[in-house]
Design a protein around this motif. Structure first.
Motif, PDB file in Angstrom:
ATOM      1  N   HIS A 247       6.235  -9.860 -10.361  1.00 22.31           N
ATOM      2  CA  HIS A 247       5.803 -10.096  -8.990  1.00 22.31           C
ATOM      3  C   HIS A 247       5.598  -8.775  -8.248  1.00 22.31           C
ATOM      4  CE1 HIS A 247       6.554 -14.231  -9.915  1.00 22.31           C
ATOM      5  NE2 HIS A 247       7.820 -13.974 -10.202  1.00 22.31           N
ATOM      6  N   ALA A 248       5.909  -8.717  -6.990  1.00 23.20           N
ATOM      7  CA  ALA A 248       5.760  -7.497  -6.193  1.00 23.20           C
ATOM      8  C   ALA A 248       6.834  -7.468  -5.119  1.00 23.20           C
ATOM      9  CB  ALA A 248       4.374  -7.425  -5.557  1.00 23.20           C
ATOM     10  N   PHE A 249       7.394  -6.288  -4.888  1.00 22.56           N
ATOM     11  CA  PHE A 249       8.340  -6.123  -3.788  1.00 22.56           C
ATOM     12  C   PHE A 249       8.436  -4.654  -3.423  1.00 22.56           C
ATOM     13  CE2 PHE A 249      11.047  -6.085  -7.655  1.00 22.56           C
ATOM     14  CZ  PHE A 249      11.710  -4.875  -7.509  1.00 22.56           C
ATOM     15  N   CYS A 250       8.969  -4.403  -2.245  1.00 27.40           N
ATOM     16  CA  CYS A 250       9.270  -3.048  -1.794  1.00 27.40           C
ATOM     17  C   CYS A 250      10.780  -2.908  -1.701  1.00 27.40           C
ATOM     18  CB  CYS A 250       8.620  -2.803  -0.427  1.00 27.40           C
ATOM     19  SG  CYS A 250       9.131  -1.259   0.366  1.00 27.40           S
ATOM     20  N   THR A 251      11.294  -1.759  -2.077  1.00 24.48           N
ATOM     21  CA  THR A 251      12.739  -1.555  -2.002  1.00 24.48           C
ATOM     22  C   THR A 251      13.053  -0.160  -1.470  1.00 24.48           C
ATOM     23  OG1 THR A 251      14.813  -1.611  -3.270  1.00 24.48           O
ATOM     24  CG2 THR A 251      12.880  -0.748  -4.405  1.00 24.48           C
ATOM     25  N   ASP A 252      14.079  -0.101  -0.638  1.00 24.24           N
ATOM     26  CA  ASP A 252      14.582   1.165  -0.105  1.00 24.24           C
ATOM     27  C   ASP A 252      15.811   1.529  -0.920  1.00 24.24           C
ATOM     28  OD1 ASP A 252      15.503   3.312   1.329  1.00 24.24           O
ATOM     29  OD2 ASP A 252      15.339   2.356   3.288  1.00 24.24           O
ATOM     30  N   ILE A 253      15.685   2.539  -1.750  1.00 25.11           N
ATOM     31  CA  ILE A 253      16.743   2.861  -2.708  1.00 25.11           C
ATOM     32  C   ILE A 253      17.980   3.445  -2.032  1.00 25.11           C
ATOM     33  CG2 ILE A 253      17.361   4.313  -4.690  1.00 25.11           C
ATOM     34  CD1 ILE A 253      15.537   2.050  -5.487  1.00 25.11           C
ATOM     35  N   ASP A 254      17.785   4.361  -1.091  1.00 21.89           N
ATOM     36  CA  ASP A 254      18.934   5.110  -0.581  1.00 21.89           C
ATOM     37  C   ASP A 254      19.034   5.183   0.948  1.00 21.89           C
ATOM     38  OD1 ASP A 254      16.804   6.734  -0.034  1.00 21.89           O
ATOM     39  OD2 ASP A 254      17.562   8.500  -1.108  1.00 21.89           O
ATOM     40  N   ARG A 255      18.141   4.500   1.663  1.00 21.58           N
ATOM     41  CA  ARG A 255      18.111   4.558   3.134  1.00 21.58           C
ATOM     42  C   ARG A 255      17.917   5.982   3.627  1.00 21.58           C
ATOM     43  NH1 ARG A 255      22.022  -0.208   5.592  1.00 21.58           N
ATOM     44  NH2 ARG A 255      22.314  -1.389   3.675  1.00 21.58           N
ATOM     45  N   GLN A 256      17.366   6.839   2.765  1.00 24.07           N
ATOM     46  CA  GLN A 256      17.120   8.221   3.154  1.00 24.07           C
ATOM     47  C   GLN A 256      15.722   8.685   2.745  1.00 24.07           C
ATOM     48  OE1 GLN A 256      20.432  11.120   2.726  1.00 24.07           O
ATOM     49  NE2 GLN A 256      21.557   9.460   1.736  1.00 24.07           N
ATOM     50  N   GLY A 257      14.837   7.743   2.477  1.00 31.04           N
ATOM     51  CA  GLY A 257      13.463   8.125   2.177  1.00 31.04           C
ATOM     52  C   GLY A 257      12.961   7.763   0.799  1.00 31.04           C
ATOM     53  N   ASP A 258      13.856   7.373  -0.108  1.00 36.69           N
ATOM     54  CA  ASP A 258      13.419   6.973  -1.452  1.00 36.69           C
ATOM     55  C   ASP A 258      13.000   5.507  -1.419  1.00 36.69           C
ATOM     56  OD1 ASP A 258      12.930   6.444  -4.095  1.00 36.69           O
ATOM     57  OD2 ASP A 258      14.837   7.241  -4.849  1.00 36.69           O
ATOM     58  N   VAL A 259      11.792   5.277  -0.942  1.00 37.91           N
ATOM     59  CA  VAL A 259      11.238   3.931  -0.834  1.00 37.91           C
ATOM     60  C   VAL A 259      10.208   3.747  -1.942  1.00 37.91           C
ATOM     61  CG1 VAL A 259      10.000   2.315   0.658  1.00 37.91           C
ATOM     62  CG2 VAL A 259      11.614   3.950   1.651  1.00 37.91           C
ATOM     63  N   ARG A 260      10.239   2.593  -2.618  1.00 37.10           N
ATOM     64  CA  ARG A 260       9.378   2.354  -3.774  1.00 37.10           C
ATOM     65  C   ARG A 260       8.763   0.957  -3.707  1.00 37.10           C
ATOM     66  NH1 ARG A 260      13.429   4.477  -8.657  1.00 37.10           N
ATOM     67  NH2 ARG A 260      14.165   6.353  -7.555  1.00 37.10           N
ATOM     68  N   VAL A 261       7.644   0.815  -4.411  1.00 31.89           N
ATOM     69  CA  VAL A 261       6.986  -0.479  -4.542  1.00 31.89           C
ATOM     70  C   VAL A 261       6.906  -0.847  -6.017  1.00 31.89           C
ATOM     71  CG1 VAL A 261       4.772  -1.693  -4.327  1.00 31.89           C
ATOM     72  CG2 VAL A 261       5.633  -0.306  -2.428  1.00 31.89           C
ATOM     73  N   LEU A 262       7.279  -2.074  -6.341  1.00 29.33           N
ATOM     74  CA  LEU A 262       7.042  -2.612  -7.674  1.00 29.33           C
ATOM     75  C   LEU A 262       5.868  -3.580  -7.557  1.00 29.33           C
ATOM     76  CD1 LEU A 262       9.435  -3.791 -10.411  1.00 29.33           C
ATOM     77  CD2 LEU A 262       7.662  -5.367  -9.611  1.00 29.33           C
ATOM     78  N   ALA A 263       4.894  -3.416  -8.440  1.00 33.33           N
ATOM     79  CA  ALA A 263       3.725  -4.289  -8.436  1.00 33.33           C
ATOM     80  C   ALA A 263       3.211  -4.430  -9.867  1.00 33.33           C
ATOM     81  CB  ALA A 263       2.633  -3.717  -7.525  1.00 33.33           C
ATOM     82  N   ASN A 264       2.265  -5.332 -10.046  1.00 30.37           N
ATOM     83  CA  ASN A 264       1.625  -5.543 -11.349  1.00 30.37           C
ATOM     84  C   ASN A 264       0.111  -5.640 -11.118  1.00 30.37           C
ATOM     85  OD1 ASN A 264       3.850  -6.276 -13.618  1.00 30.37           O
ATOM     86  ND2 ASN A 264       4.547  -6.976 -11.611  1.00 30.37           N
ATOM     87  N   VAL A 265      -0.453  -4.511 -10.723  1.00 32.06           N
ATOM     88  CA  VAL A 265      -1.791  -4.477 -10.156  1.00 32.06           C
ATOM     89  C   VAL A 265      -2.876  -4.797 -11.181  1.00 32.06           C
ATOM     90  CG1 VAL A 265      -3.517  -2.956  -9.112  1.00 32.06           C
ATOM     91  CG2 VAL A 265      -1.140  -2.878  -8.321  1.00 32.06           C
ATOM     92  N   LYS A 266      -3.779  -5.673 -10.756  1.00 30.31           N
ATOM     93  CA  LYS A 266      -5.058  -5.931 -11.415  1.00 30.31           C
ATOM     94  C   LYS A 266      -6.137  -5.810 -10.340  1.00 30.31           C
ATOM     95  CE  LYS A 266      -3.716  -7.174 -15.623  1.00 30.31           C
ATOM     96  NZ  LYS A 266      -4.141  -6.470 -16.855  1.00 30.31           N
TER      97      LYS A 266
END
Length: 362
Positions: free
Chosen positions: A305-324
C-alpha cells in the motif's frame, strides 16, 4: 509519588519538568528503534524484521506501562493545573493518555504486541492469487480498472479479499484482548477507549455520522444508480446483475474511471514521483530529501500500500509506496508527500510529546 498537599509553584513546575523530561527522553529513544524496525519490516516483509519490530514495539510500550508514573502525572494534573505552564500541562495530558493506553498487566501488553505485529505482517506480506499465481495489489487493481472479462474481474476482486480469512483468527483474539484491557482501564470497550484517548467524544462522533448519513444517503443512492447503469452498459449486462467486482476499485471508493473524462494523455508520459516533486517545488517545497529516504517501488514481501511515517520527530520523514505510472499513483504521491511536508515542518524546537500532529483529525 507527588505531594498532593500543595507546595510552591516552582516546586510543582520543577518536579513536572524533571518527570516529563525523563519520560520523553526514554520514549524518544524507544520510538526511534521501533519506527526503524517497523520500516525495515514494511519494506522487506522478512520474519526477522518483524520479530525485531515486535521486540522494539514492546519496549516502546513498556516506557508507558508504569502505574506509578501514571498516578504521579494524574496527581500533577489534578493538583497543579493552576501552577503549571500551559505547555507543560499539555505535555502531561498527552503523556497521561499514552500511559492510560499501555499501563496494563505485563503479560497482556506482550500478548497485545505479539498479536498486533502478527496481524500487521499477515496483511502486509499477503498476496492474493489470480490465475493460480500470486499477484500484486497493483496487478489486481489493474484488472478491476481495465478488464471487461467479468470472470477475471470476479477473481481479482476475490483475490483482494483473500487476506480476510488468513488474518481473521489473530484479529478476533486481538479484539477480545483489547476489549478486556479497555475494560480494566475503565472504558466500556476498546472502541470507546481509543476515541477517548484520541480526545474524541463518542456521542458527538456518532451524532455527526448520523447527520452525515441523513444528508447524503439519498444523493449517494442516486449516484450509485448512475454507476450501476454505467457498469452494466460497459460490461453488456443488466443493471440488476451488477456485482461489487464490476466497479473500478475493490471498495467502491472512487467514481469508476469510465464515468470520468479520459485524462490518460496528461500523465501517460510522466512519472508520478517526478510529477509530484515538480508540483511541490512550484509551491516552494523541496521534497527531494524526503524522496531520497523513501521506498517508492514494488519489492518482494513489501507492504503493498502507501503511507507516510515520521521516524524520529526530528526530520527523518519517509514515504512508502508501490508506484506505477497510473492516475492512482499520481494522486497517491501527491497525498503522501502532503503528509510528509506537514510532519517535516513541525517545529523541531518543540518537546517530544508536542512534536507531532496538532491532533489526529488534522
Amino acid at each position: 509519588m507527588v505531594d498532593r498537599s500543595g507546595g510552591k509553584n516552582g516546586d510543582s513546575l520543577d518536579h513536572a519538568r524533571a518527570l516529563v523530561s525523563a519520560l520523553e527522553q526514554n520514549a524518544a529513544a524507544a520510538e526511534l528503534d521501533a519506527n526503524l524496525a517497523q520500516w525495515d519490516a514494511a519494506t522487506t516483509g522478512s520474519k526477522e524484521a518483524y520479530a525485531l519490530y515486535e521486540e522494539s514495539f514492546l519496549k516502546y510500550k513498556r516506557v508507558f506501562s508504569s502505574p506509578e508514573i501514571l498516578a504521579e502525572i494524574t496527581a500533577l494534573l489534578q493538583a497543579g493545573r493552576d501552577r503549571l505552564e500551559a505547555q507543560m500541562t499539555r505535555r502531561l495530558a498527552l503523556l497521561q493518555l499514552l500511559l492510560t493506553e499501555h499501563t496494563t498487566a505485563p503479560e497482556k501488553l506482550k500478548d497485545l504486541t505479539e498479536l498486533e505485529t502478527a496481524a500487521e505482517r499477515e496483511v502486509s506480506t499477503f498476496r492474493g492469487t489470480l490465475n493460480g499465481k500470486p499477484a500484486t495489489s497493483n496487478e489486481l487493481a489493474e484488472v478491476l480498472r481495465d478488464s471487461r472479462d467479468r470472470d477475471q474481474r470476479r477473481q481479482a476482486w476475490l483475490a483482494l479479499k483473500e487476506v480476510g480469512p488468513v488474518v481473521a483468527p489473530d484479529i478476533v483474539r486481538l479484539a477480545k484482548l483489547r476489549n478486556r484491557v479497555a475494560v480494566s482501564a475503565g472504558f466500556p470497550d476498546y472502541w470507546h477507549m481509543q476515541l477517548g484517548l484520541s480526545e474524541i467524544d463518542s456521542d458527538q462522533l456518532l451524532e455527526t455520522l448520523d447527520r452525515t448519513a441523513a444528508a447524503t444517503d439519498k444523493p449517494y443512492q442516486a449516484a450509485k444508480g448512475r454507476m450501476d447503469e454505467a457498469a452494466a452498459k460497459r460490461l453488456g449486462i443488466n443493471r440488476a446483475d451488477v456485482m461489487p467486482w464490476d466497479f473500478s476499485d475493490a471498495f467502491l471508493q472512487e467514481l469508476p474511471h469510465w464515468m470520468r473524462p479520459d485524462v490518460t494523455r496528461y500523465y501517460e508520459q510522466s512519472d508520478p514521483v517526478k510529477s509530484a516533486q515538480t508540483y511541490y517545488e512550484t509551491l516552494g517545497f523541496d521534497v527531494a530529501p524526503i524522496l531520497a529516504r523513501s521506498s517508492l517501488y514494488e519489492a518482494p514481501g513489501k507492504n503493498p500500500h502507501a503511507f507516510c511515517t515520521d521516524i524520529d520527530r526530528q526530520g527523518d520523514v519517509r514515504v512508502l509506496a508501490n508506484v506505477k505510472n497510473d492516475l492512482h499513483w499520481h494522486t497517491t504521491m501527491l497525498h503522501e508527500l502532503g503528509h510528509a511536508l506537514y510532519s517535516s515542518h513541525i517545529q523541531s524546537s518543540l518537546p517530544w510529546s508536542l512534536r507531532d500532529e496538532a491532533h489526529a483529525l488534522t
